[in-house]
Design an enzyme around this catalytic site. Structure first.
Site, PDB file in Angstrom:
ATOM      1  N   ARG A  46       0.830  -1.203   0.000  1.00 25.03           N
ATOM      2  CA  ARG A  46       0.000   0.000   0.000  1.00 25.03           C
ATOM      3  C   ARG A  46       0.866   1.254   0.000  1.00 25.03           C
ATOM      4  O   ARG A  46       0.553   2.238  -0.683  1.00 25.03           O
ATOM      5  CB  ARG A  46      -0.957  -0.003   1.199  1.00 25.03           C
ATOM      6  CG  ARG A  46      -1.986   1.124   1.137  1.00 25.03           C
ATOM      7  CD  ARG A  46      -3.078   0.991   2.173  1.00 25.03           C
ATOM      8  NE  ARG A  46      -2.574   1.168   3.528  1.00 25.03           N
ATOM      9  CZ  ARG A  46      -3.330   1.021   4.627  1.00 25.03           C
ATOM     10  NH1 ARG A  46      -4.601   0.683   4.523  1.00 25.03           N
ATOM     11  NH2 ARG A  46      -2.809   1.204   5.819  1.00 25.03           N
ATOM     12  N   LYS A  60      -2.593   6.995   1.108  1.00 28.33           N
ATOM     13  CA  LYS A  60      -2.329   7.334   2.509  1.00 28.33           C
ATOM     14  C   LYS A  60      -1.236   8.397   2.518  1.00 28.33           C
ATOM     15  O   LYS A  60      -0.043   8.089   2.676  1.00 28.33           O
ATOM     16  CB  LYS A  60      -1.916   6.061   3.268  1.00 28.33           C
ATOM     17  CG  LYS A  60      -2.124   6.167   4.738  1.00 28.33           C
ATOM     18  CD  LYS A  60      -2.102   4.805   5.397  1.00 28.33           C
ATOM     19  CE  LYS A  60      -1.953   4.890   6.883  1.00 28.33           C
ATOM     20  NZ  LYS A  60      -3.009   5.633   7.568  1.00 28.33           N
TER      21      LYS A  60
HETATM   22  N1  PMP Z   1      -9.182   5.058   7.260  1.00 27.16           N
HETATM   23  C1  PMP Z   1      -8.297   6.011   7.533  1.00 27.16           C
HETATM   24  C2  PMP Z   1      -8.565   7.401   7.087  1.00 27.16           C
HETATM   25  C3  PMP Z   1      -7.121   5.704   8.225  1.00 27.16           C
HETATM   26  O1  PMP Z   1      -6.222   6.659   8.494  1.00 27.16           O
HETATM   27  C4  PMP Z   1      -6.909   4.378   8.665  1.00 27.16           C
HETATM   28  C5  PMP Z   1      -5.716   3.996   9.486  1.00 27.16           C
HETATM   29  N2  PMP Z   1      -4.524   4.268   8.902  1.00 27.16           N
HETATM   30  C6  PMP Z   1      -7.870   3.396   8.342  1.00 27.16           C
HETATM   31  C7  PMP Z   1      -8.996   3.779   7.640  1.00 27.16           C
HETATM   32  C8  PMP Z   1      -7.669   1.967   8.723  1.00 27.16           C
HETATM   33  O2  PMP Z   1      -6.729   1.374   7.874  1.00 27.16           O
HETATM   34  P1  PMP Z   1      -5.798   0.171   8.361  1.00 27.16           P
HETATM   35  O3  PMP Z   1      -6.710  -0.909   8.807  1.00 27.16           O
HETATM   36  O4  PMP Z   1      -5.026  -0.217   7.153  1.00 27.16           O
HETATM   37  O5  PMP Z   1      -4.957   0.684   9.467  1.00 27.16           O
END
Ligand code: PMP
Length: 288
Positions: free
Chosen positions: A52, A151
């Site tokens: 990712r 991200k």
């Molecule tokens: N949505 C947002 C906006 C986030 O910042 C995160 C955490 N990083 C998540 C969802 C959850 O993603 P993950 O399970 O990959 O941590």
């Protein structure tokens, strides 16, 4: 022992871990990052996080000057140097040092930063009691403006939403998309349970495709539960039998109130608790 932070191949004591004020990561939020967990010496979904990170970087035209394998080794070395078996790892790639002005092409090499620390997103007791959420006024970034799948270091959209929920006295904020459908929370994905079905917004609702979200979907399917990715409205949240959030830092956390409406009995639901138990088992056993 003092925490050591990795910057571009070197480890620095926390106090000396500094980057230039001309780094475009600071000046413009120009960069990408990941939050990764290490449980009892085992990295959880490491490859998924690294993939990712590289996809986020590609999407913003940023070439990471290391291979995936090299980055993974750098993370492991940083954990070893800090003698950490349980950690929340923040892996950051910034555009690098440049001139004032947006142009990313005058920036030097991207900077790679690895912080291995701990994080507690929500107080312990909320995992048993569940938390209060509100639907916040700020909508999630339009996917054709800045796709939430990236991200990026530019988290202002989520921070504005976080301010709104804190000011309202709620622990979390549910963000809708530009069409009024539920997208996600400020730093977590959202699920509801309706009867025997588990529902979560589809990726095209404009969300970060959470790695925990995908793990939970798999766990539920393996347990014989029905999972649907479906567009949800505020109404669907209000009448849900259960609601929970997922994220790397939070794990799975129950939601028991949304916009003042009690979710079912106001206590974490059975399906939520059973998934939480499965998730905790998996993170303890994880070996990838
Ligand atoms: N949505 C947002 C906006 C986030 O910042 C995160 C955490 N990083 C998540 C969802 C959850 O993603 P993950 O399970 O990959 O941590």
């Amino acid at each position: 022992m003092e925490l050591k932070v990795y910057i571009n191949g070197k480890l620095y004591p926390k106090e000396d871990a500094k980057i230039s004020v001309f780094d475009h990561g600071l000046l413009y939020g120009d960069g990408v990052f990941e939050g990764i967990r290490c449980y009892n010496g085992r990295m959880f979904k490491f490859s998924e996080h690294i993939d990712r990170l590289y996809n986020s970087a590609r999407a913003i035209y940023l070439e990471i000057p290391m291979t995936k394998e090299e980055i993974k080794n750098a993370v492991k070395d940083t954990l070893d140097a800090n003698n950490m078996k349980d950690s929340y790892i923040r892996l950051v790639v910034t555009r690098g040092i440049g001139k004032l002005g947006l142009d990313p092409f005058n920036c030097s090499k991207p900077q790679i930063i690895i912080i291995t620390d701990l994080i507690e997103l929500y107080p312990r007791e909320l995992y048993e009691k569940g938390l209060d959420a509100i639907v916040v006024p700020t909508i999630r970034n339009h996917y054709e403006a800045l796709n939430p799948k990236i991200k990026s270091l530019n988290y202002l959209n989520n921070i504005l939403a976080k301010i709104e929920c804190i000011n309202a006295g709620a622990a979390e904020g549910v963000m809708l998309n530009k069409d009024g459908y539920v997208a996600e929370c400020t730093g977590d994905n959202i699920f509801i349970v309706e009867g025997n079905e588990i529902l979560t917004p589809p990726t095209y609702a404009g969300i970060l495709v959470g790695i925990t979200r995908n793990v939970v979907i798999d766990l539920a399917i393996k347990a014989g539960m029905k999972v649907k990715e479906e567009q949800l409205t505020r109404y669907d949240l209000y009448i849900a039998d259960e609601c929970f959030l997922t994220g790397t830092a939070a794990g799975i956390i129950p939601v028991v109130r949304i916009d003042g409406r009690k979710i079912s009995s106001g206590k974490p639901g059975n399906i939520t608790c059973s998934l939480l138990e499965k998730y905790n088992k998996l993170t303890k056993l994880s070996s990838n």
